[in-house]
Write a protein that holds these residues in place. Structure first.
Motif, PDB file in Angstrom:
ATOM      1  N   HIS A  75       4.045   4.440  12.674  1.00 50.45           N
ATOM      2  CA  HIS A  75       4.082   4.432  11.201  1.00 50.45           C
ATOM      3  C   HIS A  75       4.997   5.610  10.834  1.00 50.45           C
ATOM      4  O   HIS A  75       4.535   6.744  10.723  1.00 50.45           O
ATOM      5  CB  HIS A  75       2.664   4.609  10.657  1.00 50.45           C
ATOM      6  CG  HIS A  75       2.580   4.692   9.172  1.00 50.45           C
ATOM      7  ND1 HIS A  75       2.028   3.703   8.386  1.00 50.45           N
ATOM      8  CD2 HIS A  75       2.985   5.649   8.305  1.00 50.45           C
ATOM      9  CE1 HIS A  75       2.089   4.054   7.123  1.00 50.45           C
ATOM     10  NE2 HIS A  75       2.671   5.231   7.037  1.00 50.45           N
TER      11      HIS A  75
ATOM     12  N   ASN B  80       9.557   4.410   3.994  1.00 55.73           N
ATOM     13  CA  ASN B  80       8.991   4.073   5.309  1.00 55.73           C
ATOM     14  C   ASN B  80      10.060   3.361   6.145  1.00 55.73           C
ATOM     15  O   ASN B  80      11.155   3.103   5.659  1.00 55.73           O
ATOM     16  CB  ASN B  80       7.802   3.117   5.132  1.00 55.73           C
ATOM     17  CG  ASN B  80       6.598   3.773   4.507  1.00 55.73           C
ATOM     18  OD1 ASN B  80       6.677   4.360   3.433  1.00 55.73           O
ATOM     19  ND2 ASN B  80       5.464   3.679   5.159  1.00 55.73           N
TER      20      ASN B  80
ATOM     21  N   HIS C 205       7.875   7.731   8.662  1.00 57.48           N
ATOM     22  CA  HIS C 205       8.499   7.977   7.350  1.00 57.48           C
ATOM     23  C   HIS C 205       9.936   8.450   7.555  1.00 57.48           C
ATOM     24  O   HIS C 205      10.315   8.901   8.629  1.00 57.48           O
ATOM     25  CB  HIS C 205       7.644   8.965   6.539  1.00 57.48           C
ATOM     26  CG  HIS C 205       6.474   8.269   5.896  1.00 57.48           C
ATOM     27  ND1 HIS C 205       6.524   7.813   4.606  1.00 57.48           N
ATOM     28  CD2 HIS C 205       5.259   7.913   6.382  1.00 57.48           C
ATOM     29  CE1 HIS C 205       5.361   7.224   4.311  1.00 57.48           C
ATOM     30  NE2 HIS C 205       4.573   7.278   5.377  1.00 57.48           N
TER      31      HIS C 205
ATOM     32  N   ARG D  26       0.845  -1.204   0.000  1.00 59.50           N
ATOM     33  CA  ARG D  26       0.000   0.000   0.000  1.00 59.50           C
ATOM     34  C   ARG D  26       0.881   1.254   0.000  1.00 59.50           C
ATOM     35  O   ARG D  26       1.080   1.874  -1.025  1.00 59.50           O
ATOM     36  CB  ARG D  26      -0.974  -0.040   1.193  1.00 59.50           C
ATOM     37  CG  ARG D  26      -2.161   0.880   1.063  1.00 59.50           C
ATOM     38  CD  ARG D  26      -1.892   2.324   1.461  1.00 59.50           C
ATOM     39  NE  ARG D  26      -1.496   2.462   2.857  1.00 59.50           N
ATOM     40  CZ  ARG D  26      -1.005   3.592   3.357  1.00 59.50           C
ATOM     41  NH1 ARG D  26      -0.840   4.668   2.606  1.00 59.50           N
ATOM     42  NH2 ARG D  26      -0.638   3.666   4.640  1.00 59.50           N
ATOM     43  N   ASP D  27       1.535   1.565   1.136  1.00 55.45           N
ATOM     44  CA  ASP D  27       2.372   2.773   1.175  1.00 55.45           C
ATOM     45  C   ASP D  27       3.595   2.584   0.270  1.00 55.45           C
ATOM     46  O   ASP D  27       4.020   3.518  -0.413  1.00 55.45           O
ATOM     47  CB  ASP D  27       2.835   3.055   2.615  1.00 55.45           C
ATOM     48  CG  ASP D  27       2.672   4.521   2.996  1.00 55.45           C
ATOM     49  OD1 ASP D  27       2.293   5.304   2.119  1.00 55.45           O
ATOM     50  OD2 ASP D  27       2.931   4.876   4.154  1.00 55.45           O
TER      51      ASP D  27
HETATM   52 ZN    ZN Z   1       2.593   6.498   5.286  1.00 55.74          ZN
END
Ligand code: ZN
Ligand code: KIV
Length: 541
Positions: free
Chosen positions: A242, A278, A244, A53-54
């Protein structure tokens, strides 16, 4: 390890790693003492993988449904707890991928992303209908800039929307994860109010993203600690990180979050993701494995890390930087004389991780022209590539041709052959290429293409041999095509080596990544260009 064997509160329990045997041996009878002993046991950290997804949001990294299912199965084998399979409302492709991944995997939770919008949530629930353990991941931005500029709203309205989206998602699934987008830049007091409200509304997991990668590790850790200490009901749910990597602190921030009470780490393979990416799955898993004193365990089978990393890199055409921690080509290479000497005397002098623990087997059987099909199949499988008999036979033929040219066929060569097998499905293929170049002449290329069985030819001159070849291809395929990134690397050393080419081509305004490898680097460049163009053709089909 299940718990530390030195003993609990000063009681020496010897070398026992089994809970029941331990309890029997020291005859702990009271519940209170058992509770106290739990403080010394490892806590489980849930690994939530968002590669699909990301990670997949990176321009040019898009996978088709079949490829996503292949990656999801690998993630399941790796021991990932939750797979974020896509953002179903964003495209029909994402919707189908969530459906197919839900069917294909057995024990991991399958998660689908939504905005705090009812129609998103409804579509996500529909995409998850075959999941054995479905989770909806819904949320909204909570930082001042998101509230003001993204939503033109107020903190109170955002709070209401957060509550409503969780309540709505609960109508479809039991497991609802809420994200407070840009939590890294959200004031802690307001964030605590939002988190408490969504827990009351039924959220089972609350995700605290550092969306812009801005936080310092101490600051992010303090944020999680603040929530753990100020939010009513927080111990009933799992708090997720989560992070980055915009300032290179994603892993440090994740670790800081875990050390302050978060128990779910959101990560991607090789740290891929938008902008600087990420948090890397492999880094978090190996940090927790290497630092037993943290008492945090994951379910990751670390011996599978190298093969999953290579598979994702080759499928997404995203090269891994050579000095990348854990999975980079040089992560375990010692080139200086002092280091080599030290490692040969005792590995631990310069290595904190045994390469075998991440699935790198330096003593693996060397593949040469005398290796059989079974050896090739075994190596392919250890690199994460499964082939049926027919594809394997073709790949073996190519392997023998390459092994004739090279003394030793290394893992990268094998992956390149597997890539060729994937590119065999391409509609546009290079039929032939002839280039004349040299000093004092303008290079000229003649190119033959096979487009879905029909043959086309063209000729062009250019500044160099690659330029001439690409110009000739462009004469046959008349679309807006611009090379945005072009990387040629040798696999090994020596002039007989195979060159691999990664290329990003902008086709009609959209970036697509292409990859090819060939002992002729002009041919590799033309093939990488065509690989990217093929992706544009498929996406527009
Ligand atoms: Zn993200
Ligand atoms: O970075 C982010 O905030 C996200 C959320 C959508 C979870 O990816």
């Amino acid at each position: 390890m299940w718990f530390q064997s030195e003993g609990i509160n000063g009681i020496n329990v010897g070398n026992i790693t089994n809970k029941n045997a331990y309890l029997e041996k020291i005859e702990i009878k009271t519940y209170k003492l058992i509770q106290r002993s739990y403080r010394y046991m490892s806590d489980r950290v849930y690994i939530f993988d968002t590669t699909l997804r990301d990670g997949e949001q990176v321009p040019g990294c898009r996978l088709n449904t079949q490829e996503k299912v292949e990656v999801a199965k690998k993630l399941e084998g790796l021991g990932v707890d939750i797979i974020e399979a896509g953002f179903p409302v964003s495209s029909p492709g994402d919707f189908t991928s969530v459906v197919e991944i839900s069917k294909a995997v057995t024990w991991p939770t399958v998660c689908a992303l939504t905005r705090a919008v009812e129609s998103d949530i409804k579509i996500a629930a529909e995409a998850l209908r075959f999941a054995k353990r479905p989770r909806i991941h819904t949320g909204i931005g909570t930082s001042p800039s998101h509230i003001k500029y993204k939503f033109n709203s107020t903190p109170e309205e955002i709070l209401e929307r957060a509550i409503s989206c969780v309540k709505y998602a609960k109508k479809f699934v039991e497991d609802v994860q809420f994200y407070a987008e840009d939590a890294g830049r959200t004031d802690n007091e307001y964030l605590a109010r939002v988190v408490e409200a969504v827990i009351k509304a039924g959220a089972t997991v609350v995700n605290i993203p550092d969306t812009t990668g801005y936080c310092l590790p101490t600051e992010f850790g303090e944020k999680i600690k603040y929530l753990m200490e100020h939010v009513d009901g927080i111990h009933k749910v799992t708090i997720a990180t989560h992070c980055h990597n915009d300032l290179g602190m994603a892993t440090a921030n994740t670790l800081s979050g875990l050390m302050n009470g978060a128990r779910q780490a959101e990560v991607t393979i090789n740290g891929i993701g938008e902008r600087a990416g990420n948090t890397s799955l492999e880094e978090v898993a190996m940090i927790l494995k290497s630092h037993a004193e943290l008492n945090l365990d994951t379910n990751i089978n670390t011996k599978k890390i190298a093969s999953v990393s290579r598979m994702v890199s080759s499928m997404m055409n995203m090269p891994v930087q050579p000095n990348k921690a854990i999975v980079g080509r040089n992560a375990f290479a010692h080139s200086s004389g002092i280091h080599q000497d030290g490692v040969l005397k005792n590995r631990e002098s310069y290595e904190i991780i045994d390469p075998k623990d991440v699935g790198i087997d330096e003593n693996a059987i060397v593949l040469t022209a005398r290796s059989g099909r079974a050896a090739l199949k075994h190596r392919l499988e250890s690199l994460g590539v499964h082939m049926e008999k027919e594809a394997l036979d073709k790949c073996y033929e190519e392997f023998l041709k390459l092994a004739d040219k090279k003394r030793e066929v290394v893992d990268e060569d094998v992956l390149m052959l597997a890539g060729e097998h994937r590119s065999a499905r391409n509609r546009i293929k290079l039929d032939y290429l002839q280039v004349s170049s040299g000093v004092g002449i303008r290079p000229v290329a003649s190119v033959g293409l096979d487009i879905a069985g029909e043959k086309f030819e063209a000729c062009a001159s250019g500044n160099g041999p690659v330029d001439a070849a690409i110009r000739a291809i462009k004469k046959i395929i008349s679309r807006q095509m611009l090379i945005k990134d072009f990387l040629i690397q040798a696999f090994d050393k020596g002039s007989n080596d195979v060159g691999k080419v990664h290329m990003t081509v902008e086709c009609d305004g959209v970036n697509h990544n292409g990859f090819a490898a060939n002992s002729d680097i002009i041919a590799a460049s033309a093939e990488a260009f065509l690989d990217a163009v093929n992706k544009a053709v498929v996406n527009n089909a």
